[in-house]
Design a protein around this motif. Sequence first.
Motif, PDB file in Angstrom:
ATOM      1  N   VAL A 141      34.418  71.404 -21.767  1.00  0.00           N
ATOM      2  CA  VAL A 141      33.482  71.101 -20.627  1.00  0.00           C
ATOM      3  C   VAL A 141      32.911  69.991 -20.882  1.00  0.00           C
ATOM      4  O   VAL A 141      32.278  69.605 -21.767  1.00  0.00           O
ATOM      5  CB  VAL A 141      32.446  72.265 -20.340  1.00  0.00           C
ATOM      6  CG1 VAL A 141      31.540  72.146 -19.202  1.00  0.00           C
ATOM      7  CG2 VAL A 141      33.231  73.748 -20.090  1.00  0.00           C
ATOM      8  N   VAL A 148      27.537  68.925 -24.442  1.00  0.00           N
ATOM      9  CA  VAL A 148      27.396  70.490 -24.275  1.00  0.00           C
ATOM     10  C   VAL A 148      26.263  70.601 -25.457  1.00  0.00           C
ATOM     11  O   VAL A 148      26.438  70.640 -26.639  1.00  0.00           O
ATOM     12  CB  VAL A 148      28.794  71.343 -24.427  1.00  0.00           C
ATOM     13  CG1 VAL A 148      28.273  72.709 -24.600  1.00  0.00           C
ATOM     14  CG2 VAL A 148      29.494  71.039 -23.248  1.00  0.00           C
ATOM     15  N   ASP A 185      26.671  76.919 -25.177  1.00  0.00           N
ATOM     16  CA  ASP A 185      27.891  77.324 -24.559  1.00  0.00           C
ATOM     17  C   ASP A 185      28.036  78.613 -24.793  1.00  0.00           C
ATOM     18  O   ASP A 185      28.559  79.146 -25.998  1.00  0.00           O
ATOM     19  CB  ASP A 185      28.908  76.522 -25.018  1.00  0.00           C
ATOM     20  CG  ASP A 185      30.301  77.161 -24.453  1.00  0.00           C
ATOM     21  OD1 ASP A 185      30.494  78.014 -23.451  1.00  0.00           O
ATOM     22  OD2 ASP A 185      31.451  76.360 -24.640  1.00  0.00           O
ATOM     23  N   SER A 196      29.498  82.504 -24.122  1.00  0.00           N
ATOM     24  CA  SER A 196      30.389  83.335 -23.401  1.00  0.00           C
ATOM     25  C   SER A 196      30.027  85.024 -23.614  1.00  0.00           C
ATOM     26  O   SER A 196      29.425  85.262 -24.411  1.00  0.00           O
ATOM     27  CB  SER A 196      31.816  83.355 -24.319  1.00  0.00           C
ATOM     28  OG  SER A 196      32.612  84.325 -23.721  1.00  0.00           O
ATOM     29  N   ARG A 213      31.158  82.142 -19.125  1.00  0.00           N
ATOM     30  CA  ARG A 213      30.472  81.328 -19.604  1.00  0.00           C
ATOM     31  C   ARG A 213      29.175  80.546 -19.182  1.00  0.00           C
ATOM     32  O   ARG A 213      29.533  80.362 -17.689  1.00  0.00           O
ATOM     33  CB  ARG A 213      31.260  80.119 -20.470  1.00  0.00           C
ATOM     34  CG  ARG A 213      32.432  80.520 -21.151  1.00  0.00           C
ATOM     35  CD  ARG A 213      33.717  79.345 -21.198  1.00  0.00           C
ATOM     36  NE  ARG A 213      33.151  78.070 -22.057  1.00  0.00           N
ATOM     37  CZ  ARG A 213      33.876  77.203 -22.251  1.00  0.00           C
ATOM     38  NH1 ARG A 213      34.895  77.244 -21.639  1.00  0.00           N
ATOM     39  NH2 ARG A 213      33.523  76.320 -22.724  1.00  0.00           N
ATOM     40  N   LEU A 262      26.449  77.467 -19.539  1.00  0.00           N
ATOM     41  CA  LEU A 262      26.369  76.323 -20.715  1.00  0.00           C
ATOM     42  C   LEU A 262      25.212  75.502 -20.095  1.00  0.00           C
ATOM     43  O   LEU A 262      25.044  75.745 -18.942  1.00  0.00           O
ATOM     44  CB  LEU A 262      27.797  75.383 -20.440  1.00  0.00           C
ATOM     45  CG  LEU A 262      29.063  76.102 -20.723  1.00  0.00           C
ATOM     46  CD1 LEU A 262      29.802  76.319 -19.620  1.00  0.00           C
ATOM     47  CD2 LEU A 262      29.930  75.114 -21.658  1.00  0.00           C
ATOM     48  N   PHE A 279      35.970  71.046 -16.466  1.00  0.00           N
ATOM     49  CA  PHE A 279      35.984  72.304 -16.887  1.00  0.00           C
ATOM     50  C   PHE A 279      37.466  72.793 -16.813  1.00  0.00           C
ATOM     51  O   PHE A 279      38.248  72.514 -15.955  1.00  0.00           O
ATOM     52  CB  PHE A 279      34.800  73.147 -16.202  1.00  0.00           C
ATOM     53  CG  PHE A 279      34.727  73.438 -15.012  1.00  0.00           C
ATOM     54  CD1 PHE A 279      35.897  74.420 -14.146  1.00  0.00           C
ATOM     55  CD2 PHE A 279      33.837  72.655 -14.251  1.00  0.00           C
ATOM     56  CE1 PHE A 279      35.763  74.460 -12.995  1.00  0.00           C
ATOM     57  CE2 PHE A 279      33.996  72.498 -12.925  1.00  0.00           C
ATOM     58  CZ  PHE A 279      34.811  73.516 -12.197  1.00  0.00           C
TER      59      PHE A 279
END
Length: 163
Positions: A10, A22, A25, A27, A33, A35, A55
């Motif tokens: 991403v 990033v 991040d 999940s 996800r 972020l 993404f």
Amino acid sequence: MLTNTHSGAVGASDSAGNSYSVIADQSDGAGDRTLILAAVGAKSLAAGGSVTVTFPTSSEHHAALDAFSGVSAITGHSSATAASGPFASGAASASGGGIVFAAAGIQGGENATWSAGFTALPTLLVAPADQLATAYESAGSGSAQGSGSCNHQWMAAVVTLAG
């Protein structure tokens, strides 16, 4: 926030030439996800400027752009996930005079509410009821976390920013 996404990078950039990294991040283990991306010392966007986010394939995606001036560094970050109940990002180190920025990706249910001290930013909703909630507060010294209430699967992240 990406829902039913494939793994992959991403990233973001904008029309002023800034690139975003990033920072968090998180999940939920089921293909969703949440972020936080940031650009410290970024040039301001001109009127009509744009941000491009890249993404992997996703069935739904939400993106919020929030700008804070005077940020000199990222001092910490943390993230967490759970199946339901109150959300909490985990603790990140903070320094007085900065900003605590938090994001919560919630898979359905009632709208998220933030803990005392946080100023909620507009919550983005995608049918049927997935939401990306963001908020901020002034940072004290020590540690900080983004927390609040919801009643479904959540992913929460926090980043602390020095002023």
